[in-house]
Design a protein around this motif. Structure first.
Motif, PDB file in Angstrom:
ATOM      1  N   TRP B  20       4.375  14.441 -18.918  1.00 39.57           N
ATOM      2  CA  TRP B  20       4.177  14.812 -17.521  1.00 39.57           C
ATOM      3  C   TRP B  20       2.705  15.141 -17.313  1.00 39.57           C
ATOM      4  N   CYS B  21       2.261  15.127 -16.055  1.00 42.16           N
ATOM      5  CA  CYS B  21       0.875  15.462 -15.783  1.00 42.16           C
ATOM      6  C   CYS B  21       0.617  16.900 -16.246  1.00 42.16           C
ATOM      7  N   CYS B  24       2.087  20.301 -14.539  1.00 43.91           N
ATOM      8  CA  CYS B  24       3.323  20.018 -13.795  1.00 43.91           C
ATOM      9  C   CYS B  24       4.359  21.102 -14.067  1.00 43.91           C
ATOM     10  N   ASP B  26       7.379  20.813 -14.407  1.00 36.99           N
ATOM     11  CA  ASP B  26       8.450  20.371 -15.313  1.00 36.99           C
ATOM     12  C   ASP B  26       8.334  21.007 -16.697  1.00 36.99           C
ATOM     13  N   CYS B  55      10.182  11.585 -12.203  1.00 38.98           N
ATOM     14  CA  CYS B  55       9.465  12.380 -13.200  1.00 38.98           C
ATOM     15  C   CYS B  55      10.438  13.277 -13.962  1.00 38.98           C
ATOM     16  N   ASN B 125      10.633  19.082  -5.864  1.00 33.32           N
ATOM     17  CA  ASN B 125       9.193  19.218  -5.618  1.00 33.32           C
ATOM     18  C   ASN B 125       8.816  18.690  -4.246  1.00 33.32           C
ATOM     19  N   GLY B 129       7.211  11.717  -6.901  1.00 33.04           N
ATOM     20  CA  GLY B 129       6.095  11.779  -7.847  1.00 33.04           C
ATOM     21  C   GLY B 129       5.865  10.463  -8.564  1.00 33.04           C
ATOM     22  N   GLN B 202       9.978  23.204  -7.891  1.00 32.27           N
ATOM     23  CA  GLN B 202       9.068  22.762  -8.955  1.00 32.27           C
ATOM     24  C   GLN B 202       7.800  22.224  -8.336  1.00 32.27           C
ATOM     25  N   CYS B 204       4.712  20.004  -7.912  1.00 33.87           N
ATOM     26  CA  CYS B 204       4.074  18.766  -8.347  1.00 33.87           C
ATOM     27  C   CYS B 204       2.602  18.929  -8.006  1.00 33.87           C
ATOM     28  N   ASN B 205       1.816  19.253  -9.010  1.00 36.09           N
ATOM     29  CA  ASN B 205       0.428  19.593  -8.720  1.00 36.09           C
ATOM     30  C   ASN B 205      -0.423  18.374  -8.398  1.00 36.09           C
ATOM     31  N   ILE B 206       0.142  17.191  -8.562  1.00 33.51           N
ATOM     32  CA  ILE B 206      -0.623  15.985  -8.242  1.00 33.51           C
ATOM     33  C   ILE B 206      -0.400  15.547  -6.788  1.00 33.51           C
ATOM     34  N   PHE B 207       0.832  15.509  -6.365  1.00 34.17           N
ATOM     35  CA  PHE B 207       1.111  14.949  -5.033  1.00 34.17           C
ATOM     36  C   PHE B 207       1.558  15.964  -3.989  1.00 34.17           C
TER      37      PHE B 207
END
Ligand code: SF4
Lengths: 613, 338
Positions: B20-21, B24, B26, B55, B125, B129, B202, B204-207
């Motif tokens: 996972w990124c 994240c 997760d 994800c 999230n 993702g 949760q 999702c720190n990217i999206f």
């Protein structure tokens, strides 16, 4: 009472037809059991409307049951009935065109009133307007006679009228010299505790019999002598029952629990119904929320160690295809059963068609070569289901079994096997004392070993992403993918080493080879027997497995001037054969929702052979 | 039995590298799950983790148990098959808001109503993702994403309400940034007999970074987060100064000294506070003024589908005897040809 002739016949086809509520399926199945009991060979086909409560008296509401019986072999329910029992005008209208020339028509005149005639779309009464000329018509006031016979039975008029099908049955028993005992016994068991109903139905049956015997209307009765059939214990079986029994047997022989995940759909639901009865075999049936859930639950059950099966028809297969891909990728032994019906889309739910061969072979994303086996007839459904399960379990692969509406509902006598002689299905289990590699393969079959949850030390994960060879870990490597695609295809090819080649009937070279699959078996067999009796050289091979194609086919398929492929579609097997063997195969294709007719096949064979000479 | 099984979180760590990124949410759920599993008294080989696509659905690869990474939205049905075929196994479903509520929504509601003994963890999230950032069925209306440049036009699902409405027997919510609460909730869900559902907020720190910031930010969270505890009043606020009071129709914020005023205060009842209260509590997750509850909304006992199916099989065997092929084949009308 006058003396009556008794004529001996070799084969007869009768069609019982009436309104959906007239009890024609019951009448037909009683005639079938009695006929089986006296040793005739036979084959039946029910034909009922797609609508559950179609309007009474209309042609949509007609329910029919056709049986062919003979003192020699029977392979089909008959192209054209010799006898039509028509309980109402609509039944006459729907079935008249199929009847042979000079056929016998028994008509319930009580229902030929203006209202019913109008509902059936008759402008005038066919009994009076000469439209039945050329047939032997027997008008009988069946309803009235039944009421009369039940005069002193304590039932309402409506209930009495419901017995009229037994009156009609009684008449046909006399006409074809059948005993009444089988049906009498059945009535006694069916209506146990309801004495009035037992009395009424038995009386109606006997009254019909006596009526035919004693009146002047029928001058001749017929005898169809016993058939020379393999000695043994028999029962009638429908294709769907055959599949259910085959699956239960396979589960028992593999020491696996049988799990069916299914969503109701015509004409496959009867497999679900049959299996649901047999919880005492440990059979678990799960009526899922949709087609996808049906196959998904079955696949989950497989992973957990059951013999997992899903049953459906064409539209359902369309929905299941993604899961079939997952079964392919995870190499899990899932049995997928398609009882084909007329398509595309909702198509003809109650009519037969060899509609989905190409869908079975190719209807998935990616290279997804799932083995495909086809049943040839109602009794063969048992063997085909057993073999589908055996190959799935021993090759760790999904397998598609194709049947269709015709053989699913049709019946024929089944020589009951001795369960003790059916071989066990042995499944190799992974060892717990060495490293478990989920995608390590058996060198001969290329199957993998499936470790069941609950086994200590063999914990592993599988899924739909491409697998690394041997370890089964996720792999995006291009060469590995190429390799795995080829392994999966190669594995299917190896099934040929563990199944019988289909029989080639006739010489391995000559003028004409007929190649076929699935439910066309009966009509083609009847045609081939006929032309061979005439001393003409025709060879025939009926495929059981269509993926893989049998290894013997390449040895003879190019040795014939013509290869003919009869199918109830526009040439799906033809396409495959032309592509695989580069032969100029020609199709014989009828897509009417009906089985092929032997007579049409004979004409086609005739014209091919004439053209060659 | 339980005492014999001594497992640690290391026993549940698979040889696969977690992908996972970084950052994240997760990771936190995986870590808490690994802590909880050894405490359940279940042999490791009896766990089966089933997932769909997304994800979150990579989760089974990172646990050294039996597992299936299925297809999109269909984990509940695979899991149902596993559990019905083998009631001795402990089955988990790992899913996300897209997987479980969009493409697989149908299966989830049917699993809830059947009450098959399966534990479902839904990572919410509020975004897609794996497919790189489209709005999901839990995204707020108006959300601007690649697939909704002018703002999404859809009302979001409330997963807890959906589970309650479909008859799930255990419904809870937790949050990735509160490891203790998460671990406790996961453990409770896993021990529940019947279908257990946990929605995990949760990040999702990217999206969709910060989607739950008001519930996780140390300075903010006390104002917005309500931790429900059984048999306790609904208290929240920086110094527990607020109280969620039930007016008979809805919730309203009151001051926690209400307690001292001698009035009847509604206490949380996991085991059946009734649909009205359960629903209104669940609905709070969207309100700006009222706090978002986490904890257990419902935990009731009901016969499970898998138990009843097993009983049917046993009954049939008692009544008809163990299945005998010969009897099966010769049932009905038969005859002999000589
Ligand atoms: S895309 Fe979002 S949800 Fe997916 S792994 Fe990255 S941070 Fe986690």
């Amino acid at each position: 009472m006058s003396e009556k002739d008794v004529q001996e016949l070799e084969r007869v086809t009768i069609c019982f037809a009436g309104d959906s509520g007239d009890g024609m399926q019951l009448t037909g199945s009683q005639f079938t059991n009695t006929t089986a009991g006296i040793g005739n060979d036979l084959n039946t086909l029910p034909d009922y409307p797609a609508e559950i409560r179609a309007p009474i008296g209309t042609t949509f509401g007609v329910s029919g049951f056709q049986i062919q019986f003979s003192s020699s072999n029977v392979h089909t329910p008959g192209d054209s009935p010799d006898v039509l029992v028509a309980m109402n005008p609509a039944a006459l209208k729907v079935n008249l065109k199929q009847l042979v020339n000079n056929g016998i028509i028994i008509i319930n005149t009580d229902s030929f009133q203006s209202r019913n005639l109008t509902l059936a779309g008759y402008a005038s009464n066919p009994l009076e307007d000469g439209s039945l000329d050329g047939h032997q018509v027997f008008p009988v006031n069946i309803t009235g006679l039944t009421r009369e016979a039940l005069n002193d039975v304590d039932l309402s008029l409506k209930e009495k009228d419901r017995c009229k099908n037994f009156f009609a049955l009684g008449m046909t028993y006399w006409m074809y010299s059948r005993p009444l005992e089988t049906t009498e016994t059945w009535i006694g068991q069916k209506f146990k505790g309801k004495d009035a109903l037992i009395e009424a139905n038995t009386k109606a049956l006997k009254a019909g019999y006596s009526y035919a015997l004693s009146t002047e209307i029928f001058t001749t009765s017929y005898k169809v002598p016993k058939a020379e059939k393999q000695a043994g214990h028999y029962r009638n079986i429908t294709g769907n029952q055959g599949i259910a029994f085959g699956l239960i047997t396979a589960a028992k022989k593999a020491e696996r629990e049988l799990f069916l995940g299914s969503y109701p759909i015509t004409p496959a639901s009867d497999i679900l119904h049959e299996l649901a009865k047999h919880r005492n075999f440990g059979v678990k049936t799960f009526q899922a929320e949709d087609e996808i859930a049906g196959i998904g639950a079955a696949l989950g059950a497989v992973y957990a160690g059951a013999l997992g099966v899903t049953t459906t028809s064409g539209p359902g297969i369309a929905l299941k295809s993604e899961f079939m891909g997952l079964a392919m990728m995870t190499e899990l032994p899932l049995v997928i059963i398609n009882i084909q019906r007329g398509g595309p889309s909702t198509g003809l739910p109650t009519k037969t068609e060899q509609s989905d061969l190409l869908q079975a072979l190719y209807g998935r994303n990616g290279e997804s070569p799932i083995p495909v086996i086809a049943a040839a007839g109602p009794a063969d459904c048992f063997n085909a289901a057993f073999e589908a399960a055996r190959i799935a379990l021993q090759f760790t692969t999904p397998v598609i079994l194709l049947s269709d509406g015709y053989i699913a509902n049709g019946t024929e006598p089944w020589l009951i096997p001795d369960p003790g002689t059916i071989p066990d299905i042995v499944i190799k289990q992974p060892r717990t004392d060495e490293e478990y590699l989920p995608y390590k393969r058996d060198p001969e079959r290329l199957s993998r070993l499936h470790a069941l949850p609950g086994t200590p030390g063999l914990e592993h994960r599988i899924g739909g992403l491409e697998k690394q060879d041997v370890t089964g870990n996720i792999s995006y490597d291009s060469d590995n993918h190429d390799k795995m695609v080829r392994i999966r295809a190669d594995k299917v090819g190896r099934i040929n080493r563990f199944v019988d080649d289909p029989e080639l009937i006739g010489k391995d070279h000559g003028d004409l080879l007929i190649l076929s699959w699935g439910s066309t078996y009966g009509p083609i067999l009847a045609a081939v027997e006929k032309v061979q009796k005439q001393g003409r050289e025709v060879s025939w091979c009926h495929l059981r497995w269509i993926n893989p194609l049998p290894s013997n086919l390449s040895r003879f398929i190019n040795n014939f001037k013509t290869v003919l492929i009869p199918e109830i579609n526009l040439g799906q097997l033809s396409k495959v054969i032309r592509a695989e063997y580069l032969v100029d195969a020609r199709g014989f294709n009828k897509v009417r929702g009906l089985p092929l007719k032997t007579s049409e096949l004979l004409e086609e064979i005739d014209s091919i052979l004439k053209g060659l000479n | 039995m339980e005492k014999d099984i001594q497992l640690t979180k290391e026993d549940f760590t698979s040889d696969q590298e977690t992908r996972w990124c970084p950052g994240c949410g997760d990771y936190s759920i995986l870590a808490q799950m690994k802590k909880v599993l050894p405490t359940l008294g279940i042999p490791k080989e009896n766990f089966v983790f089933v997932s769909g696509i997304g994800c979150s659905s990579r989760f089974p690869y990172y646990l050294d148990t039996y597992g299936i990474h299925g297809i999109h939205g269909r984990a509940p049905v695979i899991a149902s098959g596993v559990k019905l075929a083998r009631p001795d196994l402990k089955v988990f479903v790992i899913t996300g808001d897209g997987d479980g509520l969009s493409i697989g929504g149908n299966h989830l509601i049917h699993l809830f109503r059947r009450n098959i003994d399966i534990t479902i963890i839904l990572f919410n999230n509020q975004i897609y993702g794996l497919t790189k950032g489209q709005y999901s069925p839990t995204s707020e209306k108006g959300k601007v994403t690649k697939s909704s440049p002018f703002g999404s036009l859809e009302n979001p699902f409330n997963p807890v309400q959906m589970a309650l409405a479909s008859g799930a027997t255990f419904v809870a919510r937790s949050i990735d940034r509160d490891p203790k609460h998460l671990a406790e909730t996961l453990a409770r869900a896993a021990k529940h007999k019947g279908t257990a559902f946990v929605e995990v907020y949760q990040n999702c720190n990217i999206f969709n970074d910060g989607a739950f910031i008001s519930l996780t930010d140390p300075k903010e969270k006390k104002k917005h987060l309500l931790k429900m505890e059984h048999d306790k009043p609904f208290v929240f606020g920086e110094k527990d100064e607020h109280l969620l009071a039930w007016t008979g129709k809805k919730f309203a914020v009151a001051s926690s000294d209400m307690k001292e005023n001698g009035r009847e205060i509604l206490k949380h009842n996991e085991n059946g506070s009734g649909p009205a209260v359960e629903f209104m509590l669940a609905s709070l997750s969207h309100g700006p003024e009222l706090p978002t509850p986490i904890g257990i909304f419902r935990s009731i006992e009901m016969e499970t589908y898998d138990e009843m199916l097993t009983q049917q099989v046993e009954h049939a065997k008692e009544k008809k005897g163990e299945g005998d092929l010969k009897k099966l084949f010769t049932g009905g009308y038969t005859w002999t040809n000589n």
